[in-house]
Design an enzyme around this catalytic site. Structure first.
Site, PDB file in Angstrom:
ATOM      1  N   LYS A 272      42.868  30.289  44.247  1.00 18.23           N
ATOM      2  CA  LYS A 272      41.918  30.822  43.183  1.00 18.23           C
ATOM      3  C   LYS A 272      42.503  31.986  41.780  1.00 18.23           C
ATOM      4  O   LYS A 272      41.810  33.178  41.975  1.00 18.23           O
ATOM      5  CB  LYS A 272      40.250  31.049  43.129  1.00 18.23           C
ATOM      6  CG  LYS A 272      39.492  30.286  42.164  1.00 18.23           C
ATOM      7  CD  LYS A 272      38.185  31.025  41.898  1.00 18.23           C
ATOM      8  CE  LYS A 272      38.042  32.116  42.486  1.00 18.23           C
ATOM      9  NZ  LYS A 272      38.340  33.089  40.882  1.00 18.23           N
TER      10      LYS A 272
ATOM     11  N   GLU B 205      40.415  43.898  49.613  1.00 12.58           N
ATOM     12  CA  GLU B 205      41.309  45.309  48.310  1.00 12.58           C
ATOM     13  C   GLU B 205      40.079  45.340  47.219  1.00 12.58           C
ATOM     14  O   GLU B 205      39.932  44.219  46.728  1.00 12.58           O
ATOM     15  CB  GLU B 205      42.277  44.474  48.339  1.00 12.58           C
ATOM     16  CG  GLU B 205      43.163  44.179  48.826  1.00 12.58           C
ATOM     17  CD  GLU B 205      44.024  45.460  50.148  1.00 12.58           C
ATOM     18  OE1 GLU B 205      43.634  46.789  49.495  1.00 12.58           O
ATOM     19  OE2 GLU B 205      44.384  45.136  50.493  1.00 12.58           O
TER      20      GLU B 205
ATOM     21  N   CYS C 186      43.262  49.763  40.653  1.00 15.58           N
ATOM     22  CA  CYS C 186      42.483  50.137  41.686  1.00 15.58           C
ATOM     23  C   CYS C 186      42.945  51.429  42.027  1.00 15.58           C
ATOM     24  O   CYS C 186      41.752  52.011  42.236  1.00 15.58           O
ATOM     25  CB  CYS C 186      42.602  49.229  42.280  1.00 15.58           C
ATOM     26  SG  CYS C 186      43.644  48.435  43.318  1.00 15.58           S
TER      27      CYS C 186
ATOM     28  N   GLU D 278      34.238  53.746  39.767  1.00 17.09           N
ATOM     29  CA  GLU D 278      34.607  53.254  39.100  1.00 17.09           C
ATOM     30  C   GLU D 278      34.950  52.510  37.369  1.00 17.09           C
ATOM     31  O   GLU D 278      34.190  51.812  37.393  1.00 17.09           O
ATOM     32  CB  GLU D 278      34.991  52.076  39.710  1.00 17.09           C
ATOM     33  CG  GLU D 278      36.648  51.853  39.471  1.00 17.09           C
ATOM     34  CD  GLU D 278      37.094  50.253  40.063  1.00 17.09           C
ATOM     35  OE1 GLU D 278      36.350  49.085  40.514  1.00 17.09           O
ATOM     36  OE2 GLU D 278      38.164  50.089  40.514  1.00 17.09           O
TER      37      GLU D 278
HETATM   38  P1  NAD Z   1      35.839  40.569  40.732  1.00 15.09           P
HETATM   39  O1  NAD Z   1      35.278  40.907  41.539  1.00 15.09           O
HETATM   40  O2  NAD Z   1      34.908  40.285  39.150  1.00 15.09           O
HETATM   41  O3  NAD Z   1      36.347  38.998  40.916  1.00 15.09           O
HETATM   42  C1  NAD Z   1      37.626  38.914  41.139  1.00 15.09           C
HETATM   43  C2  NAD Z   1      38.003  37.289  41.876  1.00 15.09           C
HETATM   44  O4  NAD Z   1      36.886  37.467  42.440  1.00 15.09           O
HETATM   45  C3  NAD Z   1      38.064  36.266  40.148  1.00 15.09           C
HETATM   46  O5  NAD Z   1      39.401  35.759  41.053  1.00 15.09           O
HETATM   47  C4  NAD Z   1      36.201  36.584  40.757  1.00 15.09           C
HETATM   48  O6  NAD Z   1      36.112  34.705  40.117  1.00 15.09           O
HETATM   49  C5  NAD Z   1      36.434  35.783  42.421  1.00 15.09           C
HETATM   50  N1  NAD Z   1      34.928  36.343  42.293  1.00 15.09           N
HETATM   51  C6  NAD Z   1      33.780  37.217  41.920  1.00 15.09           C
HETATM   52  N2  NAD Z   1      33.260  37.261  42.319  1.00 15.09           N
HETATM   53  C7  NAD Z   1      33.419  36.221  43.959  1.00 15.09           C
HETATM   54  C8  NAD Z   1      32.501  35.698  44.495  1.00 15.09           C
HETATM   55  N3  NAD Z   1      31.062  35.820  45.071  1.00 15.09           N
HETATM   56  N4  NAD Z   1      32.964  35.150  45.226  1.00 15.09           N
HETATM   57  C9  NAD Z   1      34.262  34.145  45.886  1.00 15.09           C
HETATM   58  N5  NAD Z   1      34.819  34.950  44.507  1.00 15.09           N
HETATM   59  C10 NAD Z   1      34.128  35.398  43.553  1.00 15.09           C
HETATM   60  O7  NAD Z   1      36.906  41.787  40.215  1.00 15.09           O
HETATM   61  P2  NAD Z   1      37.690  41.783  38.191  1.00 15.09           P
HETATM   62  O8  NAD Z   1      36.854  42.722  37.934  1.00 15.09           O
HETATM   63  O9  NAD Z   1      38.323  40.310  38.110  1.00 15.09           O
HETATM   64  O10 NAD Z   1      38.815  42.896  38.790  1.00 15.09           O
HETATM   65  C11 NAD Z   1      38.532  44.709  39.024  1.00 15.09           C
HETATM   66  C12 NAD Z   1      37.688  44.629  40.382  1.00 15.09           C
HETATM   67  O11 NAD Z   1      39.181  44.496  41.198  1.00 15.09           O
HETATM   68  C13 NAD Z   1      37.714  46.017  40.231  1.00 15.09           C
HETATM   69  O12 NAD Z   1      36.649  46.710  41.307  1.00 15.09           O
HETATM   70  C14 NAD Z   1      39.315  46.410  41.306  1.00 15.09           C
HETATM   71  O13 NAD Z   1      39.264  47.966  41.321  1.00 15.09           O
HETATM   72  C15 NAD Z   1      39.352  46.304  42.095  1.00 15.09           C
HETATM   73  N6  NAD Z   1      40.890  45.560  42.251  1.00 15.09           N
HETATM   74  C16 NAD Z   1      40.960  45.665  43.514  1.00 15.09           C
HETATM   75  C17 NAD Z   1      42.632  46.433  43.962  1.00 15.09           C
HETATM   76  C18 NAD Z   1      42.880  46.476  45.202  1.00 15.09           C
HETATM   77  O14 NAD Z   1      44.495  46.425  45.199  1.00 15.09           O
HETATM   78  N7  NAD Z   1      41.934  46.909  46.172  1.00 15.09           N
HETATM   79  C19 NAD Z   1      43.610  46.209  42.761  1.00 15.09           C
HETATM   80  C20 NAD Z   1      43.082  45.319  42.053  1.00 15.09           C
HETATM   81  C21 NAD Z   1      42.222  45.224  41.463  1.00 15.09           C
END
Ligand code: NAD
Length: 486
Positions: A184, A258, A294, A393
């Site tokens: 997804k 992650e 991240c 962050e």
């Molecule tokens: P987000 O958590 O809002 O969304 C990430 C994904 O999860 C999207 O596809 C979203 O639709 C889905 N999602 C959101 N809530 C969900 C739930 N309750 N159940 C299932 N799916 C859900 O994050 P974002 O704003 O898209 O990305 C930014 C974040 O990602 C930052 O906090 C960043 O640090 C983190 N990130 C971490 C890594 C790592 O490897 N540690 C890498 C890249 C980004």
């Protein structure tokens, strides 16, 4: 740009069960350019019924007694190498599409987004093919054969910042292990997933082995909790990660998370501060992808004895960045992915000022840009590690310079964070750098450079997540161990 990358790009079907199928509803996800605010494309907005259909296709493909999960590793590896080639054949379009959607400078998208998926598909093809038999002498006589079975149907949930790379961290090892996948993508970055599906089909990935359902958080939550899913691989925010972990805890479903970060860039007192020498290596771990990464070391820890010099160096560095449209090859810092996200970043800049931080460069929107979600690269001096901008962050091009007194104090401050994902140490003494790196509580850290390496485990500690991707450990995360006593 080639003809077939004209915008807008509208797609009306979903890749499920090896076919392009009509979605269950007329709902669509519209993608807006972060450079101009204009609509650049749309895809169907996957609903629960679409997720159900994709999981059923993945389940059928996994349970097929002659299917993907049962094929010899060498056979799967051959398909994955074809998949790698098909992705590589699309690398320019992938880089441009990612850049057009999330604002990642296209030069960075070409080096990262267009590279990792093919590299990982080949790496895991080699790894699984060479895994060999594991037969151990038993301590109570006889022997034990340890089987590495694929864990089953995988839900891969991906964020918008590195949509191709972070998807491949999941699907490459999962497919190599013999799992089937429902992916997804995040609503902000869905257009590039169409190219991925095309590449999978062209490579001859059997029907149902990889299915892609773009959708929002509800579709994601439905996928995570689906009774036919066996494992969840998630990259995203810590808040969403916690919700997913709760669901997986209740279902006793293995999950790799992650999550966010707030890493430390530790400048020791013997560091070379000559930007001409270190500028290129400093970029990835501090400002890559407009700060929307991240692992970035957004807390710059500077020795009090050289605090002024470090602030000056970072001020010059951030001030020198070419800020511009993401598809311009000369751009180093592009726009934030969405207007909502820019508001968030600007909110943190305001908070940093309100809490006494001193902006030495940036702090606003670049002049002369009427469209797009741009924020100037920003450096804050005189910041305490307890300040909001040091602890939360920001996910934008904003760094804080925090003073320390001696290496022990630097390690203490680095560790005073809820997160632990990345980090770097800058020094001219490799031994001292390694010593400090080893004392920081984090999942990954670099000495005078930083780039997640496909051969080594990547992931975080504390609120940055659990489990590891990449390396042989990333393959093990999609394998179930079974001991056969002989
Ligand atoms: P987000 O958590 O809002 O969304 C990430 C994904 O999860 C999207 O596809 C979203 O639709 C889905 N999602 C959101 N809530 C969900 C739930 N309750 N159940 C299932 N799916 C859900 O994050 P974002 O704003 O898209 O990305 C930014 C974040 O990602 C930052 O906090 C960043 O640090 C983190 N990130 C971490 C890594 C790592 O490897 N540690 C890498 C890249 C980004």
């Amino acid at each position: 740009m080639s003809d077939d990358l004209e915008f807008p790009r509208h797609h009306d079907s979903l890749y499920i069960g090896g076919e392009w199928v009509a979605p269950s509803s007329s709902a669509t996800i519209t993608v807006v350019s972060p450079n101009t605010g204009e609509v650049i494309g749309s895809v169907p907005d996957g609903q629960e019924a679409d997720v159900d259909r994709a999981v059923e296709a993945a389940r059928r493909a996994f349970d097929d007694p002659a299917g993907w999960s049962t094929r010899p590793a060498a056979e799967r590896a051959a398909v994955l190498r074809r998949f790698a080639q098909a992705v590589e054949d699309r690398k320019d379009r992938i880089a441009a599409l990612v850049s057009a959607q999330n604002g990642m400078p296209v030069s960075q998208a070409a080096q990262l987004e267009a590279v990792y998926p093919a590299v990982l598909l080949r790496y895991y093809a080699d790894l699984v093919e060479n895994q060999g038999e594991d037969v151990r002498p038993g301590l109570f006589g006889g022997s034990v054969r340890v089987e590495r079975d694929p864990v089953g149907v995988v839900a891969a949930i991906v964020p918008w910042n590195f949509p191709q790379t972070l998807a491949s961290f999941k699907f490459a090892p999962a497919l190599a292990a013999g799992c089937t996948v429902v992916m997804k993508p995040s609503p902000e970055t869905v257009l590039d997933s169409v190219l991925l599906a095309e590449a999978a089909a062209e490579a001859g990935l059997p029907a149902g082995v990889l299915n892609i359902v773009p959708g929002g958080r509800e579709a994601g939550a439905h996928l995570v909790a689906h009774r036919s899913v066996d494992k969840v691989g998630f990259t995203g925010s810590t808040a969403a990660g916690r919700q997913i972990a709760e669901t997986c805890g209740r279902l006793l479903r293995p999950v790799t998370l992650e999550l966010g970060g707030k890493s430390a860039t530790i400048v020791l007192d013997d560091a070379d501060l000559d930007l001409a020498k270190i500028g290129a290596d400093l970029f990835v771990p501090t400002l890559a992808n407009n700060g929307q990464t991240c692992f970035l070391g957004t807390r710059v820890l500077a020795p009090r004895s050289r605090y002024g010099e470090v602030v000056e160096m970072f001020t010059a560095y951030a001030g020198s960045m070419a800020v511009g449209e993401s598809l311009d090859p000369a751009t180093q810092v592009g726009p934030m992915a969405s207007s909502r996200h820019r508001e968030r970043v600007e909110g943190y800049i305001a908070k940093g000022r309100a809490e006494g931080g001193r902006v030495t460069t940036g702090g606003g929107r670049p002049s002369g840009r009427d469209t797009g979600w741009f924020v100037e690269p920003t450096i804050f001096a005189d910041v305490d590690n307890n300040a909001t901008i040091s602890q939360e962050e920001i996910f934008g091009p904003v760094l804080s310079v925090i003073p320390f007194d001696g290496d022990d104090d630097a390690v203490r401050i680095a560790n005073e964070s809820d997160f632990g994902l990345g980090g770097t140490v800058w020094t001219t003494d490799a031994g001292r750098g390694l010593d400090v790196a080893r004392r920081v509580r984090t999942g990954t850290i670099g000495v005078n450079r930083y780039l997640p390496d496909p051969a080594a485990p990547f992931g975080g500690v504390k609120d940055s997540g659990m489990g590891r991707e990449l390396g042989p450990e990333g393959l093990a995360a999609y394998q179930q161990l079974k001991s056969v006593y002989l």
